[in-house]
Enzyme design. Sequence first.
Site, PDB file in Angstrom:
ATOM      1  N   HIS A 124       0.821  -1.259  -0.089  1.00  0.00           N
ATOM      2  CA  HIS A 124      -0.136   0.009  -0.084  1.00  0.00           C
ATOM      3  C   HIS A 124       1.004   1.288  -0.038  1.00  0.00           C
ATOM      4  O   HIS A 124       2.034   1.199   0.288  1.00  0.00           O
ATOM      5  CB  HIS A 124      -1.008   0.074   1.220  1.00  0.00           C
ATOM      6  N   LYS A 176      -0.892   4.765   4.749  1.00  0.00           N
ATOM      7  CA  LYS A 176      -1.783   4.208   5.066  1.00  0.00           C
ATOM      8  C   LYS A 176      -1.253   3.756   6.768  1.00  0.00           C
ATOM      9  O   LYS A 176      -0.191   3.505   7.207  1.00  0.00           O
ATOM     10  CB  LYS A 176      -1.921   2.704   4.494  1.00  0.00           C
TER      11      LYS A 176
HETATM   12  P1  NAP Z   1      -7.079   9.777   4.816  1.00  0.00           P
HETATM   13  O1  NAP Z   1      -6.524  10.480   3.464  1.00  0.00           O
HETATM   14  O2  NAP Z   1      -6.097  10.070   5.830  1.00  0.00           O
HETATM   15  O3  NAP Z   1      -8.428  10.395   5.042  1.00  0.00           O
HETATM   16  C1  NAP Z   1      -9.070  10.170   6.502  1.00  0.00           C
HETATM   17  C2  NAP Z   1      -9.911  11.535   6.627  1.00  0.00           C
HETATM   18  O4  NAP Z   1     -10.466  11.382   7.783  1.00  0.00           O
HETATM   19  C3  NAP Z   1      -8.669  12.691   7.056  1.00  0.00           C
HETATM   20  O5  NAP Z   1      -9.320  13.828   6.297  1.00  0.00           O
HETATM   21  C4  NAP Z   1      -9.075  12.690   8.565  1.00  0.00           C
HETATM   22  O6  NAP Z   1      -8.788  14.028   9.315  1.00  0.00           O
HETATM   23  C5  NAP Z   1     -10.551  12.582   8.635  1.00  0.00           C
HETATM   24  N1  NAP Z   1     -10.876  12.239  10.060  1.00  0.00           N
HETATM   25  C6  NAP Z   1     -10.300  11.498  10.966  1.00  0.00           C
HETATM   26  N2  NAP Z   1     -11.139  11.474  12.031  1.00  0.00           N
HETATM   27  C7  NAP Z   1     -12.382  11.878  11.903  1.00  0.00           C
HETATM   28  C8  NAP Z   1     -13.616  11.860  12.264  1.00  0.00           C
HETATM   29  N3  NAP Z   1     -13.869  11.413  13.606  1.00  0.00           N
HETATM   30  N4  NAP Z   1     -14.782  12.330  11.837  1.00  0.00           N
HETATM   31  C9  NAP Z   1     -14.473  12.891  10.575  1.00  0.00           C
HETATM   32  N5  NAP Z   1     -13.377  12.791   9.753  1.00  0.00           N
HETATM   33  C10 NAP Z   1     -12.184  12.519  10.406  1.00  0.00           C
HETATM   34  O7  NAP Z   1      -7.081   8.307   4.389  1.00  0.00           O
HETATM   35  P2  NAP Z   1      -7.540   7.565   3.327  1.00  0.00           P
HETATM   36  O8  NAP Z   1      -6.455   7.168   2.564  1.00  0.00           O
HETATM   37  O9  NAP Z   1      -8.865   8.389   2.727  1.00  0.00           O
HETATM   38  O10 NAP Z   1      -8.186   6.011   3.985  1.00  0.00           O
HETATM   39  C11 NAP Z   1      -9.295   6.113   5.003  1.00  0.00           C
HETATM   40  C12 NAP Z   1      -9.732   4.853   5.561  1.00  0.00           C
HETATM   41  O11 NAP Z   1     -10.081   4.095   4.323  1.00  0.00           O
HETATM   42  C13 NAP Z   1      -8.238   4.001   5.975  1.00  0.00           C
HETATM   43  O12 NAP Z   1      -8.577   3.403   6.932  1.00  0.00           O
HETATM   44  C14 NAP Z   1      -8.259   2.985   4.653  1.00  0.00           C
HETATM   45  O13 NAP Z   1      -7.207   1.824   4.833  1.00  0.00           O
HETATM   46  C15 NAP Z   1      -9.291   2.727   4.094  1.00  0.00           C
HETATM   47  N6  NAP Z   1      -9.636   2.191   3.018  1.00  0.00           N
HETATM   48  C16 NAP Z   1     -10.622   1.183   2.699  1.00  0.00           C
HETATM   49  C17 NAP Z   1     -11.011   0.807   1.484  1.00  0.00           C
HETATM   50  C18 NAP Z   1     -11.796  -0.004   1.395  1.00  0.00           C
HETATM   51  O14 NAP Z   1     -12.050  -0.582   0.138  1.00  0.00           O
HETATM   52  N7  NAP Z   1     -12.738  -0.661   2.343  1.00  0.00           N
HETATM   53  C19 NAP Z   1     -10.060   1.313   0.408  1.00  0.00           C
HETATM   54  C20 NAP Z   1      -9.013   2.287   0.598  1.00  0.00           C
HETATM   55  C21 NAP Z   1      -8.890   2.786   1.792  1.00  0.00           C
HETATM   56  P3  NAP Z   1      -7.479  14.484   9.946  1.00  0.00           P
HETATM   57  O15 NAP Z   1      -6.212  14.025   8.591  1.00  0.00           O
HETATM   58  O16 NAP Z   1      -7.501  15.893  10.234  1.00  0.00           O
HETATM   59  O17 NAP Z   1      -7.359  13.337  10.926  1.00  0.00           O
END
Ligand code: NAP
Length: 218
Positions: free
Chosen positions: A127, A131
């Site tokens: 990844h 991550k």
């Molecule tokens: P990211 O770019 O770090 O985005 C997460 C966002 O959520 C950030 O803007 C963060 O803000 C915000 N956040 C944190 N706590 C919050 C809260 N309590 N309420 C509202 N917003 C909040 O991460 P990403 O790459 O998008 O990935 C997010 C998650 O999805 C990860 O766990 C990843 O493993 C997962 N994912 C899953 C799949 C799937 O198919 N299931 C696919 C891809 C990714 P701050 O930066 O200010 O904390």
Amino acid sequence: MINVAVCGAAGRMGQTVCDAVQAADDLSLVGRADPLLDTALVDVLGDADVVVDFTTPDAAVENARTCLEAGVHCVMGTTGADFSALEGVGSANLFVAPNFAIGAVLMMELAQRVAPHMPECEIVELHHDRKLDAPSGTAKRTADLVRAAGGNVHEPIHSVRLPGLVAHQEVVFGGPGQTLTIRHDSTARESFMPGVLLAVRKVASLERSPTVGLEHLL
Ligand code: NAP
């Protein structure tokens, strides 16, 4: 029309989900929650039928609980958290998918098919370097499914974190004189969107909450 709010809306996945919801004729984007946008989940819950959460492992369980207790369905994409304590909470449904890409679901199904015939197995997941959790939710789910199908998944699961990657996984089976490798690559976050939108459309009619795994909706 289904009213959808996105939690983690300023994140990499959250932004892609907002675009996909806005492009769908039967869905309406009614809220974006994210610390970066100065908007909390509770601020957007009132207008939503469904919340899609792509946040962090630390926030995700409480976010899901907040939705369920408010009677709002939740589609959970955040990995690295355990949602089992939310069984029976509230009047709405929780759907959790470690991976929303159809190719990844097929990778897991194929791995289960191979396991009884070539049980020795190693998983390598790769990844992007931002991550937070390791091993990935997809790798842990694959290991559970392969073990349940009779496979012997070696520990540890191998996690690679490098810039330039999105989300990739190899499931490698080995037997006397042969190996079989199943590999899936998500090269763009759009790969997850058909699965996310399918879950948004189906979460209200789930028979069990939480339901885990996109295969249950296909
Ligand atoms: P990211 O770019 O770090 O985005 C997460 C966002 O959520 C950030 O803007 C963060 O803000 C915000 N956040 C944190 N706590 C919050 C809260 N309590 N309420 C509202 N917003 C909040 O991460 P990403 O790459 O998008 O990935 C997010 C998650 O999805 C990860 O766990 C990843 O493993 C997962 N994912 C899953 C799949 C799937 O198919 N299931 C696919 C891809 C990714 P701050 O930066 O200010 O904390």
